[in-house]
Design an enzyme around this catalytic site. Structure first.
Site, PDB file in Angstrom:
ATOM      1  N   PHE A 132      91.601  59.849  19.849  1.00 34.77           N
ATOM      2  CA  PHE A 132      92.366  59.385  21.016  1.00 34.77           C
ATOM      3  C   PHE A 132      91.504  58.359  21.735  1.00 34.77           C
ATOM      4  O   PHE A 132      90.383  58.661  22.159  1.00 34.77           O
ATOM      5  CB  PHE A 132      92.733  60.518  21.970  1.00 34.77           C
ATOM      6  CG  PHE A 132      93.560  60.041  23.141  1.00 34.77           C
ATOM      7  CD1 PHE A 132      94.934  59.947  23.041  1.00 34.77           C
ATOM      8  CD2 PHE A 132      92.956  59.644  24.326  1.00 34.77           C
ATOM      9  CE1 PHE A 132      95.710  59.475  24.107  1.00 34.77           C
ATOM     10  CE2 PHE A 132      93.717  59.174  25.393  1.00 34.77           C
ATOM     11  CZ  PHE A 132      95.094  59.089  25.283  1.00 34.77           C
ATOM     12  N   ASP A 240      83.056  55.440  20.877  1.00 28.90           N
ATOM     13  CA  ASP A 240      83.851  55.683  22.076  1.00 28.90           C
ATOM     14  C   ASP A 240      83.229  56.879  22.790  1.00 28.90           C
ATOM     15  O   ASP A 240      83.441  58.024  22.414  1.00 28.90           O
ATOM     16  CB  ASP A 240      85.308  55.966  21.693  1.00 28.90           C
ATOM     17  CG  ASP A 240      86.186  56.299  22.888  1.00 28.90           C
ATOM     18  OD1 ASP A 240      85.646  56.515  23.993  1.00 28.90           O
ATOM     19  OD2 ASP A 240      87.418  56.390  22.715  1.00 28.90           O
ATOM     20  N   LYS A 269      85.289  57.175  32.501  1.00 28.19           N
ATOM     21  CA  LYS A 269      85.487  58.483  33.116  1.00 28.19           C
ATOM     22  C   LYS A 269      84.408  58.825  34.142  1.00 28.19           C
ATOM     23  O   LYS A 269      84.565  58.572  35.321  1.00 28.19           O
ATOM     24  CB  LYS A 269      85.605  59.563  32.040  1.00 28.19           C
ATOM     25  CG  LYS A 269      86.934  59.533  31.270  1.00 28.19           C
ATOM     26  CD  LYS A 269      87.115  60.753  30.406  1.00 28.19           C
ATOM     27  CE  LYS A 269      88.426  60.708  29.624  1.00 28.19           C
ATOM     28  NZ  LYS A 269      89.617  60.799  30.455  1.00 28.19           N
TER      29      LYS A 269
END
Length: 426
Positions: A132, A240, A269
């Site tokens: 994802f 990532d 984040k």
């Protein structure tokens, strides 16, 4: 105030897990408009590394907003953003010390893909099943944790190919860890042999620990094997680290657990303690091929976000956050092992540091996504906020703040224990 009275003004595209209207947050807790307090093991989906409204972060934000809120980093420079770039370069692995700031994870992913193509002059990208990476068009194209994210958006960005990540959900049934590693490395070789020539591939992008795919931790041999394949063929390796990075696994970046340094890394984040910020990080050599104007941003490098990010890094150092992640991660895993012994529906515990998940399955091995939904709903009624993960939606991931305490972990585990005692009948 009632959410239903405002729902008509919001696009239904954004899925809502609850109808709660939160008014405040402090540390591991959020309080709604009715004064009800919830233990938050979601933390903005691993965004609040230091919990809600950490005083040092709040102070940094307040002080900066009094001076300057924005002026566009492509027009002028800001002291906080310049200092952050230097500080980040001091904690990133290898020679990853050239930074492009952006706003969110998906935006950073798109930037990383563009950078890889600009440097290599090659068209193709390889990603992994179970991944994802976000919901912009580029990030959606390389996402394969669930076909629902791609539905109705074809055709997407071209020349993207998928290989298998060494998750037991994605590999042949019965394979052990070593077999999964060998199988998945062979799958990459097969992709080169039958589908796309390696000299046409700009980058292989992977989560060193898969997030939404189920908090899947690959073997060191797999990650190093991917690194070797990239080096052999002149392919850039992109990590990532948007969810796995910034201390979540007990190392500053998850890739450090595997002794592998990527060519490009995306972070987001947790970087700014709750404010929207992300970055594409690479080597000066690779970044030098991203000439002025080949990529851009309006809000990236915002001075307020940078001030918050500096406060986060300072607290990491002063409060020994990584040490706490490793200690509390071990404590959480010990508590989860007790639950696993008690409830046969918990089929697996996996993760690193405080990036940990438990998996629910039935006795025959069937993924129990419906059971997770019952657990989540009852946890919610008991004032605990949780989040799913996994290809089949049968994982419960723990995204507590990195400064979480034993007492807060105990409170969450007590609620989960109570809920499972009510739901799971042997």
């Amino acid at each position: 105030m009632n959410y239903e009275n405002y729902k008509q003004y919001l696009s239904p595209a954004l899925a809502k897990a609850t109808d709660l209207i939160m008014e405040s947050g402090k540390g591991c807790y959020m309080t709604d408009i009715n004064g009800d307090e919830y233990l938050d093991f979601v933390q903005g989906i691993a965004v609040n590394a230091l919990g809600h409204c950490h005083p040092k972060v709040v102070q940094a934000v307040v002080e900066q907003t009094k001076k300057l809120m924005n002026g566009s980093f492509n027009l002028v420079n800001f002291p906080t953003t310049l200092k952050l770039a230097k500080r980040l370069s001091e904690v990133t692995p290898g020679n990853l010390n050239s930074i492009f700031f952006s706003n969110g994870g998906a935006e950073a992913i798109d930037g990383a893909l563009k950078l890889a193509k600009a440097y290599t002059k090659r068209p193709a990208i390889i990603a992994f099943k179970g991944s994802f990476h976000g919901r912009t068009l580029g990030a959606t194209t390389i996402t394969a944790s669930n076909s629902k994210y791609r539905k109705y958006y074809e055709p997407m960005v071209g020349s993207v190919y998928f290989s298998t990540y060494p998750s037991k959900d994605l590999c042949p049934k019965g394979f052990d860890e070593k077999q999964r590693t060998e199988y998945c490395l062979n799958e990459l070789d097969s992709l080169f042999k039958y589908v796309v020539a390696p000299e046409m591939v700009a980058a292989i992008i992977m989560e060193p620990v898969q997030g939404e795919g189920g908090y899947v931790v690959p073997t060191k041999e797999f990650v190093q094997g991917v690194r070797d394949i990239c080096t052999k063929h002149g392919i850039l390796l992109i990590f990532d680290e948007i969810q796995s990075g910034y201390g979540r696994t007990g190392k500053m970046f998850a890739g450090e657990n595997f002794d592998v340094v990527p060519d490009i890394m995306t972070v987001g984040k947790a970087i700014a303690g709750g404010l929207p910020m992300s970055a594409v990080i690479s080597t000066p050599e690779i970044m030098d091929e991203w000439h002025a104007g080949m990529h851009g941003t309006t809000f990236g490098g915002n001075p307020v976000c940078a001030a918050a990010a500096l406060a986060v890094l300072e607290e990491y150092k002063n409060a020994n956050i990584l040490e706490n992640v490793n200690n509390m991660g071990a404590y959480l895993r010990k508590k989860l092992e007790v639950l696993k012994e008690k409830y046969s529906c918990i089929s697996d515990i996996r993760g690193l540091g405080l990036m940990v998940a438990i998996e629910f399955s039935y006795g025959d091995g069937t993924p129990a996504g419906d059971l997770f939904e019952k657990v989540r709903d009852k946890c919610f009624k008991n004032k605990l906020l949780t989040l799913a993960c996994g290809v089949y939606g049968n994982g419960l991931r723990f995204a507590a703040p990195l400064n979480v305490t034993e007492d807060e972990i105990d409170k969450g585990i007590t609620i989960i224990d109570k809920v499972l005692g009510e739901i799971w009948k042997k």
